[in-house]
Design a protein around this motif. Structure first.
Motif: not given
Length: 149
Positions: A62-81
């Protein structure tokens, strides 16, 4: 005299050997019992230990997922933009291209799709009108031919 000392000494050595053998047997027995105890403990607490390790693993995941998911979500948002911008830009390019082609065709006096559709509609209307006129002419001929007889 020397013989008695030797036999007494042999007796002492024999007693020491027996004592050491007993200690070794006792030590081996204790080691055996400790092994059985450890096996029994491991069997009893193995399930608890396994469950505890699973819980620790879930927490770490759960800790590592939180750490990994944050940049991953940011990257997904940038891709969508970027995708939205690219789509908008592409639509603008298509519209500009269509407009230029349309203007070029107009300058060359080539009819547009709308012009052709309008002409097709007018032809269909004229065909209907012509059909009505032909029916009316046939009726007049029939009535004048019947009246002449």
């Amino acid at each position: 005299m020397g013989e008695k000392k030797t036999s007494g000494s042999d007796k002492q050595v024999s007693q020491i050997a027996e004592h050491m053998a007993d200690r070794v047997k006792e030590s081996a027995n204790q080691i055996w019992l400790a092994g059985l105890g450890a096996y029994s403990k491991a069997e009893e607490e193995g399930g608890k230990l396994f469950d505890s390790l699973v819980q620790d693993g879930e927490k770490l995941e759960a800790k590592t997922r939180a750490i990994v998911d944050k940049p991953l979500n940011v990257a997904k948002e940038k891709v969508e933009t970027v995708r939205a911008r690219a789509t908008g830009s592409w639509e603008k390019v298509e519209k500009a291209f269509d407009l230029r082609v349309s203007k070029a065709l107009h300058r060359l006096n080539i009819p547009t799709r709308a012009d052709v559709d309008n002409l097709n509609q007018r032809i269909a209307e004229l065909e209907q009108l012509l059909g009505k006129v032909e029916k009316a002419a046939v009726k007049r001929r029939s009535s004048s031919a019947n009246g002449a007889k």
